[in-house]
Design a protein around this motif. Structure first.
Motif, PDB file in Angstrom:
ATOM      1  N   PHE A  11      47.979  -9.848  -0.485  1.00  0.00           N
ATOM      2  CA  PHE A  11      47.988  -8.898   0.631  1.00  0.00           C
ATOM      3  C   PHE A  11      47.362  -9.603   1.830  1.00  0.00           C
ATOM      4  O   PHE A  11      46.153  -9.839   1.855  1.00  0.00           O
ATOM      5  N   MET A  12      48.191  -9.958   2.804  1.00  0.00           N
ATOM      6  CA  MET A  12      47.665 -10.575   4.024  1.00  0.00           C
ATOM      7  C   MET A  12      47.589  -9.525   5.117  1.00  0.00           C
ATOM      8  O   MET A  12      48.539  -8.774   5.349  1.00  0.00           O
ATOM      9  N   LEU A  13      46.452  -9.498   5.797  1.00  0.00           N
ATOM     10  CA  LEU A  13      46.151  -8.418   6.732  1.00  0.00           C
ATOM     11  C   LEU A  13      46.071  -8.906   8.172  1.00  0.00           C
ATOM     12  O   LEU A  13      45.862 -10.091   8.440  1.00  0.00           O
ATOM     13  N   LEU A  14      46.240  -7.945   9.085  1.00  0.00           N
ATOM     14  CA  LEU A  14      46.152  -8.242  10.513  1.00  0.00           C
ATOM     15  C   LEU A  14      44.761  -8.739  10.876  1.00  0.00           C
ATOM     16  O   LEU A  14      43.779  -8.386  10.220  1.00  0.00           O
ATOM     17  N   LEU A  15      44.685  -9.544  11.920  1.00  0.00           N
ATOM     18  CA  LEU A  15      43.397 -10.010  12.434  1.00  0.00           C
ATOM     19  C   LEU A  15      43.012  -9.122  13.610  1.00  0.00           C
ATOM     20  O   LEU A  15      43.771  -8.979  14.570  1.00  0.00           O
ATOM     21  N   LEU A  16      41.848  -8.522  13.531  1.00  0.00           N
ATOM     22  CA  LEU A  16      41.396  -7.607  14.572  1.00  0.00           C
ATOM     23  C   LEU A  16      40.993  -8.377  15.825  1.00  0.00           C
ATOM     24  O   LEU A  16      40.202  -9.319  15.750  1.00  0.00           O
ATOM     25  N   LYS A  17      41.525  -7.970  16.970  1.00  0.00           N
ATOM     26  CA  LYS A  17      41.111  -8.581  18.234  1.00  0.00           C
ATOM     27  C   LYS A  17      39.746  -8.039  18.629  1.00  0.00           C
ATOM     28  O   LYS A  17      39.394  -6.908  18.318  1.00  0.00           O
ATOM     29  N   GLY A  18      39.013  -8.875  19.342  1.00  0.00           N
ATOM     30  CA  GLY A  18      37.684  -8.477  19.777  1.00  0.00           C
ATOM     31  C   GLY A  18      37.712  -7.567  20.978  1.00  0.00           C
ATOM     32  O   GLY A  18      38.771  -7.117  21.434  1.00  0.00           O
ATOM     33  N   THR A  19      36.545  -7.298  21.543  1.00  0.00           N
ATOM     34  CA  THR A  19      36.430  -6.371  22.669  1.00  0.00           C
ATOM     35  C   THR A  19      37.100  -6.899  23.934  1.00  0.00           C
ATOM     36  O   THR A  19      37.327  -6.141  24.870  1.00  0.00           O
ATOM     37  N   ASP A  20      37.428  -8.216  23.949  1.00  0.00           N
ATOM     38  CA  ASP A  20      38.140  -8.755  25.108  1.00  0.00           C
ATOM     39  C   ASP A  20      39.637  -8.497  25.029  1.00  0.00           C
ATOM     40  O   ASP A  20      40.359  -8.689  26.009  1.00  0.00           O
ATOM     41  N   GLY A  21      40.125  -8.060  23.858  1.00  0.00           N
ATOM     42  CA  GLY A  21      41.539  -7.765  23.699  1.00  0.00           C
ATOM     43  C   GLY A  21      42.432  -8.983  23.663  1.00  0.00           C
ATOM     44  O   GLY A  21      43.650  -8.863  23.698  1.00  0.00           O
ATOM     45  N   VAL A  22      41.831 -10.172  23.551  1.00  0.00           N
ATOM     46  CA  VAL A  22      42.600 -11.415  23.599  1.00  0.00           C
ATOM     47  C   VAL A  22      42.413 -12.232  22.327  1.00  0.00           C
ATOM     48  O   VAL A  22      43.369 -12.539  21.613  1.00  0.00           O
ATOM     49  N   LYS A  23      41.180 -12.582  22.024  1.00  0.00           N
ATOM     50  CA  LYS A  23      40.866 -13.441  20.892  1.00  0.00           C
ATOM     51  C   LYS A  23      40.505 -12.614  19.649  1.00  0.00           C
ATOM     52  O   LYS A  23      40.089 -11.465  19.753  1.00  0.00           O
ATOM     53  N   LYS A  24      40.655 -13.252  18.480  1.00  0.00           N
ATOM     54  CA  LYS A  24      40.219 -12.626  17.231  1.00  0.00           C
ATOM     55  C   LYS A  24      38.725 -12.323  17.326  1.00  0.00           C
ATOM     56  O   LYS A  24      37.967 -13.114  17.873  1.00  0.00           O
ATOM     57  N   MET A  25      38.307 -11.178  16.791  1.00  0.00           N
ATOM     58  CA  MET A  25      36.888 -10.820  16.826  1.00  0.00           C
ATOM     59  C   MET A  25      36.070 -11.913  16.163  1.00  0.00           C
ATOM     60  O   MET A  25      36.350 -12.322  15.030  1.00  0.00           O
ATOM     61  N   SER A  26      35.066 -12.382  16.873  1.00  0.00           N
ATOM     62  CA  SER A  26      34.295 -13.525  16.396  1.00  0.00           C
ATOM     63  C   SER A  26      32.939 -13.553  17.070  1.00  0.00           C
ATOM     64  O   SER A  26      32.820 -13.255  18.270  1.00  0.00           O
ATOM     65  N   LYS A  27      31.915 -13.922  16.324  1.00  0.00           N
ATOM     66  CA  LYS A  27      30.590 -14.060  16.912  1.00  0.00           C
ATOM     67  C   LYS A  27      30.561 -15.181  17.941  1.00  0.00           C
ATOM     68  O   LYS A  27      29.896 -15.084  18.972  1.00  0.00           O
ATOM     69  N   SER A  28      31.289 -16.250  17.655  1.00  0.00           N
ATOM     70  CA  SER A  28      31.288 -17.391  18.576  1.00  0.00           C
ATOM     71  C   SER A  28      31.933 -17.045  19.907  1.00  0.00           C
ATOM     72  O   SER A  28      31.623 -17.642  20.933  1.00  0.00           O
ATOM     73  N   MET A  29      32.841 -16.057  19.913  1.00  0.00           N
ATOM     74  CA  MET A  29      33.496 -15.632  21.155  1.00  0.00           C
ATOM     75  C   MET A  29      32.727 -14.508  21.841  1.00  0.00           C
ATOM     76  O   MET A  29      33.105 -14.061  22.924  1.00  0.00           O
ATOM     77  N   ASP A  30      31.651 -14.015  21.198  1.00  0.00           N
ATOM     78  CA  ASP A  30      30.837 -12.923  21.736  1.00  0.00           C
ATOM     79  C   ASP A  30      31.697 -11.703  22.099  1.00  0.00           C
ATOM     80  O   ASP A  30      31.486 -11.060  23.116  1.00  0.00           O
ATOM     81  N   ASN A  31      32.669 -11.403  21.246  1.00  0.00           N
ATOM     82  CA  ASN A  31      33.542 -10.245  21.482  1.00  0.00           C
ATOM     83  C   ASN A  31      33.539  -9.317  20.263  1.00  0.00           C
ATOM     84  O   ASN A  31      34.531  -8.669  19.972  1.00  0.00           O
TER      85      ASN A  31
END
Length: 396
Positions: free
Chosen positions: A214-234
């Motif tokens: 089961f492969m799942l969608l990657l949630l975008k971060g609060t910027d609406g552009v990049k995958k949610m990530s601590k390194s992106m601060d989103n």
């Protein structure tokens, strides 16, 4: 644990990017067998965010249908680090760090899953004990060509960046976990496709029936552009205080509202399908974000804290009470949003200010701004960029 009961329809539709092999999985599901659902995590950090919960909600759906969740704690592989999507080798963690991270992770997982019903295993149980002979046998299950075909390795090779031998072995080590737990199904993000497929290959080489995936969608971060990530601060962390969690959720772009409801909340499927049919703009988008933010906070902090967070948010950002907590700036009658972004120090230049608008992260009185030339209204307004940069604008 969230008080909700998911259905088969939730399992097959919510957040699913791809199922391999779908026909095989449907046969397993119809057989009535209690399936072993594997999910592996490397506890490389103590805190998790909403992006990490996408597979957890899928596991919850499996759990509600009576299947066995097998959580494989990668306390051995965490000391190596998953190279997926990385441009360099991950920092090696100490055993002590891994142990503390794992404890915190499991506590947070319990907000979504019934921990008492989960089988929790540690891959150090076999990787450390079986020795070199077992490692050599595992290494024979794939070729170097196969292991270097992954996109991130291909990019690093093209850039002449180093790839350590242990990084090449990582997918095999993760795949071997599927052998040891006799997984029927493995759940993971679409960015884990290479590792998940390797699990099928290694199981076959060890004489087991291949797991379905089961492969799942990657949630975008609060910027609406990049995958949610601590390194992106989103990101929106599960351990964020209720008010901060609510406020961060309110900053997501309108285009991500449906996906957040679908992937990281227990919103009933019938309600979700109705929302999917709507045109989500303006006031309706704001109302849905309020509903989303309250639902997210209620999962991790309870309904009372969620209601308090909503009330406080409306008080500050909508009714504009409690102005002493927000800095104030004066603007001329013909000032545009771009002008004020620069004056407030939220952007170093008009070019950067326009870029912030393009990215969808600029809000005036909680309405997303898409027009560079948008004028500041002749009243006190709240201008916000992202989740932390907030200022009151007074037109003189």
């Amino acid at each position: 644990m969230a008080n909700v009961k998911f259905t088969k329809r939730d399992l097959l539709t919510r957040g699913v990017a791809e199922i391999i092999e779908e026909e095989s999985f449907n046969k397993r599901l119809k057989s009535g067998k209690k399936l072993r659902i594997k999910f592996g995590i490397d506890p490389t950090g103590p805190n998790i965010h909403l992006g990490h919960t996408v597979p957890l909600w899928k596991l919850r759906q499996f759990q509600d249908l009576g299947h066995k969740i097998v959580l494989v704690i990668g306390d051995f592989t965490a000391t190596i680090g998953d190279p997926s999507g990385r441009s360099e080798e991950r920092k090696v963690l100490s055993v002590k760090e891994v142990k503390e991270n794992k404890k915190r992770y499991v506590e947070q997982v319990g907000k979504i899953l019934d921990i008492k019903k989960i089988e929790i295993l540690h891959n150090s149980e076999w990787h450390k004990k079986e020795g070199l002979e077992a490692m050599l046998q595992l290494a024979r299950t794939a070729t170097v060509q196969q292991l270097t075909e992954r996109a991130d390795f291909t990019e690093r090779i093209a850039k002449k960046s180093g790839i350590s031998a242990i990084e090449l072995l990582y997918p095999l080590l993760q795949a071997y976990d599927s052998v040891r737990v006799r997984a029927d199904v493995e759940v993971g993000g679409i960015d884990q496709k290479f590792n998940l497929l390797m699990g099928r290959q290694v199981q076959k080489r060890y004489g087991q029936k291949e797991q379905d995936i089961f492969m799942l969608l990657l949630l975008k971060g609060t910027d609406g552009v990049k995958k949610m990530s601590k390194s992106m601060d989103n990101y929106i962390a599960l351990l964020d205080e209720p008010g901060e969690m609510f406020g961060k959720t309110m900053t997501i772009t309108d285009g991500e509202i449906v996906e957040y409801f679908e992937c990281v909340t227990p919103l009933p499927l019938d309600e979700l399908e109705k929302i999917k049919k709507e045109k989500i703009t303006g006031k309706r988008a704001r109302d849905l974000k309020l509903q989303l933010a309250e639902l997210v906070v209620s999962v991790y902090w309870g309904k009372n804290e969620a209601k308090k967070a909503r009330d406080n948010f409306l008080k500050v950002f909508r009714e504009q009470k409690n102005p002493k907590d927000i800095s104030e700036i004066e603007a001329g009658k013909n000032s545009s949003v771009v002008d004020v972004l620069v004056k407030a120090g939220f952007a170093s230049s008009k070019t950067e200010a326009r870029r912030l608008v393009d990215q969808g992260g600029v809000y005036l009185d909680d309405i997303k701004i898409g027009d560079y030339a948008k004028k500041i209204p002749l009243k006190r307004s709240i201008l916000r960029v992202g989740r932390r940069k907030i200022i009151k604008v007074v037109v003189k």
